[in-house]
Design an enzyme around this catalytic site. Structure first.
Site, mmCIF file in Angstrom:
data_model
loop_
_atom_site.group_PDB
_atom_site.id
_atom_site.type_symbol
_atom_site.label_atom_id
_atom_site.label_comp_id
_atom_site.label_asym_id
_atom_site.label_seq_id
_atom_site.Cartn_x
_atom_site.Cartn_y
_atom_site.Cartn_z
ATOM 1 N N GLN A 72 -27.582 -89.977 -15.575
ATOM 2 C CA GLN A 72 -28.566 -90.953 -16.040
ATOM 3 C C GLN A 72 -29.290 -91.662 -14.896
ATOM 4 O O GLN A 72 -30.340 -92.282 -15.116
ATOM 5 C CB GLN A 72 -27.877 -92.025 -16.904
ATOM 6 N N TYR A 140 -43.657 -89.416 -11.621
ATOM 7 C CA TYR A 140 -42.390 -89.573 -12.351
ATOM 8 C C TYR A 140 -42.148 -88.359 -13.253
ATOM 9 O O TYR A 140 -41.045 -87.798 -13.289
ATOM 10 C CB TYR A 140 -42.409 -90.863 -13.177
#
Length: 310
Positions: A72, A140
């Site tokens: 994560q 991103y």
């Protein structure tokens, strides 16, 4: 079975850890606390303050020997990715490759990766399926998509199983109030301060909002299901930004009108992920209704704001 969770002190990662421990998994958390909070880490989890790009990661794997990894940890700020693309790539791409090397060296059985709807770019239809083209509009998006390729190739080469989860717009408790923080959290905070929320464009743009508890549940389900799969984690429902403000006004018994600012260049007009494959493969489906999720988030923001002002 032991699971190593990177970013386990963060917004989504800490919820994943909570659900793993509730299901009686052994959990090891790796987090450099750049955005995570130590007090979010479940007391039953073993914690290492460690950066995924550092040599120390190897020592954690050697010490703990996890059976699975849930990854994560990430640089998640889209704007920052455009301002500082090298840092974004270092954390998201190099960090993931470093983690993969450790996982392969220590014979990890399953690797679960948190990807993003940002990998798709501009939607070509109303609902985005996993087969949709990947043409990211931000650094991103590139830095979340590139590790998917490393995971696929290295896993096929060395026989490690994996599941890639592409998240829609995640919201909920423990999301940070500062920084980008998500449109829902930002709107709630502003409205509680009696400040009109800012909408870029006409507010008719739509998003697929999924609560963090449902995202965490998908990660836990992926430990047992989804062999070598890429899956959308979403609600399969879209909500306009105008309707979001209307709903928040109603739930908080307010009447605050938003201010409209010029649309931001590159913003996606409509984004809704088809979750049918995840439902079928993971034996999972979202459990948190929008009303319940928003209510929990409102209570969370209220409590954070009252602590900040006390």
């Amino acid at each position: 079975m032991k699971v190593l969770v990177t970013g386990g002190a963060g917004f989504i990662g800490s919820h994943v850890v909570d659900q793993l421990i509730a299901d009686n998994w052994q959990v090891v958390v790796v987090d450099n606390l750049s955005t995570g909070r130590k007090h979010y880490v479940h007391p039953s989890a073993k914690f290492y303050a460690c950066d995924i790009t550092s040599d120390e990661l190897e020592h954690v794997f050697a010490q703990e020997k996890p059976d699975a990894v849930i990854h994560q940890a990430a640089q998640i700020d889209v704007r920052q990715s455009m301002i500082a693309p090298l840092r974004d790539a270092t954390v998201n791409i190099v960090g993931t490759v470093r983690l993969l090397e450790c996982a392969l060296a220590h014979h990890v059985q399953k690797f679960i990766y948190a990807s993003s709807a940002a990998v798709y770019g501009m939607p070509l239809g109303e609902f985005i399926e996993e087969s949709h083209q990947t043409l990211p509009l931000s650094c991103y998006g590139i830095s979340k998509h590139t590790p998917e390729q490393y995971i696929r190739v290295l896993s096929e080469q060395y026989g490690m199983d994996y599941t890639i989860l592409r998240y829609a717009n995640v919201y909920g408790e423990r999301q940070e109030l500062t920084g980008e923080g998500g449109v829902i959290l930002s709107f709630i905070q502003k409205m509680l301060m009696n400040i009109p929320p800012a909408i870029y464009g006409d507010g008719l743009q739509t998003r697929d909002f999924i609560h963090v508890e449902d995202v965490a549940a998908a990660n836990v389900a992926a430990l047992r299901h989804g062999a070598r799969e890429v899956l959308n984690v979403a609600t399969n429902r879209s909500l306009s930004i105008n309707d979001l403000v209307e709903l928040l006004n109603e739930m908080m018994s307010m009447r605050i009108e938003p201010v409209y600012l010029p649309a931001r260049e590159g913003d996606i007009r409509h984004s809704c992920l088809n979750n049918h494959k995840a439902r079928e493969v993971l034996k999972w489906e979202p459990q948190v209704s929008l009303h319940r999720g928003l209510n929990q988030t409102i209570q969370y923001v209220r409590s954070k704001m009252s602590i900040a002002h006390s």
